[in-house]
Design an enzyme around this catalytic site. Structure first.
Site, short mmCIF file in Angstrom:
data_model
loop_
_atom_site.label_atom_id
_atom_site.label_comp_id
_atom_site.label_asym_id
_atom_site.label_seq_id
_atom_site.Cartn_x
_atom_site.Cartn_y
_atom_site.Cartn_z
N ASN A 149 -0.65 -3.57 3.84
CA ASN A 149 -0.23 -4.57 4.81
C ASN A 149 0.03 -3.93 6.18
O ASN A 149 -0.05 -4.58 7.16
CB ASN A 149 0.99 -5.27 4.17
CG ASN A 149 0.92 -6.43 3.14
OD1 ASN A 149 -0.26 -7.02 3.34
ND2 ASN A 149 1.74 -6.79 2.37
N HIS A 164 2.49 -2.41 -6.33
CA HIS A 164 1.88 -3.41 -5.51
C HIS A 164 0.48 -3.77 -5.94
O HIS A 164 -0.33 -3.10 -5.52
CB HIS A 164 2.08 -3.16 -4.12
CG HIS A 164 1.81 -4.33 -3.04
ND1 HIS A 164 1.27 -4.08 -1.65
CD2 HIS A 164 1.91 -5.60 -3.35
CE1 HIS A 164 1.12 -5.42 -1.18
NE2 HIS A 164 1.60 -6.27 -2.21
N GLU A 185 -0.96 -0.19 -5.25
CA GLU A 185 -0.46 0.72 -4.48
C GLU A 185 1.04 1.41 -5.40
O GLU A 185 1.63 0.49 -5.81
CB GLU A 185 0.00 0.08 -3.18
CG GLU A 185 -1.30 -0.29 -2.33
CD GLU A 185 -0.45 -0.71 -1.09
OE1 GLU A 185 -0.96 -0.41 0.24
OE2 GLU A 185 0.47 -1.63 -0.92
N SER A 192 5.84 -6.70 -1.65
CA SER A 192 4.77 -6.34 -0.67
C SER A 192 5.46 -5.76 0.68
O SER A 192 4.81 -5.33 1.42
CB SER A 192 3.90 -7.55 -0.30
OG SER A 192 4.57 -8.76 0.13
#
Ligand code: 3HC
Length: 311
Positions: free
Chosen positions: A208, A158, A170, A137
């Site tokens: 994130n 991800h 992702e 991540s």
């Protein structure tokens, strides 16, 4: 960044990916293994010890049981489908058992050296045209690909927690990733029933990059006396329609994981919004990692009724 992948290309990709290897059977690894098996792939999960496989597979059984309780028209599965999914999953502690995998998805501890060691140790075992994917991540996918001799076949995939429920993946491109590998991984994510988004190897990717400053700001707001933990959670849930308030989500993701991510992101961008607030550091130092350790911003002594802390 968009690429065109027509019907022929999809068929070719479908043929190419049949067997999936998953490295790590923790929360993310077991979830990834489950969704791959649910989508019809044969899956081999590698762990260092049998006890970690047992724990991960127990989590998978629990999750599949929840799906089996749900009506099929609401996304549930029949008992027969549950058994078929389970029969496609295999655990191992031997790297050699991954030799025939077409894609290997790594979801071990979020630590650069450990991940690189793992990739280096399987590079000679995994077949030549397989794809290496990492579920990292926050670590640079480009740094990880230096551990293998085929960087062009390396990509980030991800997933989000809880993997069986969260629709997003992702798909992370590096400057070394071959276009056909990127397309194959993107189509693979779709075959898992997920919605892939295209992103590139910048720390935090899309989610994130936006989520971490928000979560850290919630902690800073609490530190500044803007509201209590419960009130901030309720405010974001009821005022913005978020499924969980920021403190519930922090405890759910894991405070140790979040703390680690803040270091990697702060190191990359050198911006305060990515820096850990003092309270997060204190909770991690105390071993209060959130839901998984029984205590974080909330106390989970009674998991049905978590009690917000006062710090
Ligand atoms: N497997 C199967 N089913 C599950 C499940 C699982 N692991 N967990 C929950 N369910 C089911 C429940 O049984 C329930 O089913 P029902 O409707 O048939 O009764 C349904 O899902 C809803 O569960 P709950 O009622 O317990 O709770 P919620 O309605 O709050 O939904 C949630 C749970 C989907 C987790 C929701 O709260 C949510 O979306 N939360 C936000 C999660 C999030 O933001 N994740 C991303 C974290 S960031 C990340 O992972 C990136 C990393 O890099 C940090």
């Amino acid at each position: 960044m968009a690429r065109i992948c027509g019907k022929d290309c999809e068929a070719r990709i479908e043929m190419n990916i049949k067997k999936v290897g998953v490295l790590g059977c923790g929360l993310m690894g077991s979830g990834i293994a489950q969704v791959c098996a649910s989508a019809g792939f044969d899956v081999t999960v590698l762990e260092v010890e049998q006890k970690y496989l047992d724990k991960g597979f127990a989590g998978i059984d629990k999750s599949l049981a929840k799906f089996a309780e749900r009506p099929v028209e609401k996304g549930g599965i029949t008992p027969q489908q549950r058994d078929e999914i389970r029969s496609r999953l295999r655990g191992t502690t031997k790297r050699e058992d991954l030799a025939d995998c077409d894609i290997v998805i790594e979801a071990i501890i979020e630590n650069v050296e450990e991940k690189k060691k793992m990739y280096a140790s399987i590079d000679a075992i995994i077949k030549k045209d397989a794809i290496f994917a990492s579920n990292t991540s926050s670590i640079s996918v480009t740094e990880l690909l230096t551990a293998v001799k085929r960087p062009e076949r390396f990509i980030g995939l991800h997933f989000f927690n809880p993997v069986p429920l969260m629709k997003l993946v992702e798909v992370v491109k590096t400057i070394a990733t071959a276009p056909e590998v990127y397309d194959a991984a993107y189509e693979f994510a779709k075959k898992l029933g997920k919605v892939p988004v295209r992103t590139s190897d910048k720390t935090g990717f899309i989610v994130n990059r936006l989520l971490v400053p928000y979560l850290l700001d919630a902690i800073r707001a609490y530190e500044e006396g803007v509201g209590s933990i419960e009130d901030i959670d309720n405010a974001m849930k009821l005022g913005c329609g978020y499924p969980m308030g920021p403190f519930t989500l922090l405890d759910f993701v894991g405070l140790d994981t979040t703390y680690y991510i803040t270091h990697v992101m702060y190191d990359e961008f050198k911006e305060r919004r990515f820096a850990s607030p003092p309270l997060l550091k204190r909770l991690v130092m105390a071993g209060w990692y959130g839901k998984k350790s029984g205590r974080g911003f909330y106390d989970y002594a009674n998991p049905e009724k978590p009690v917000a802390g006062k710090f």
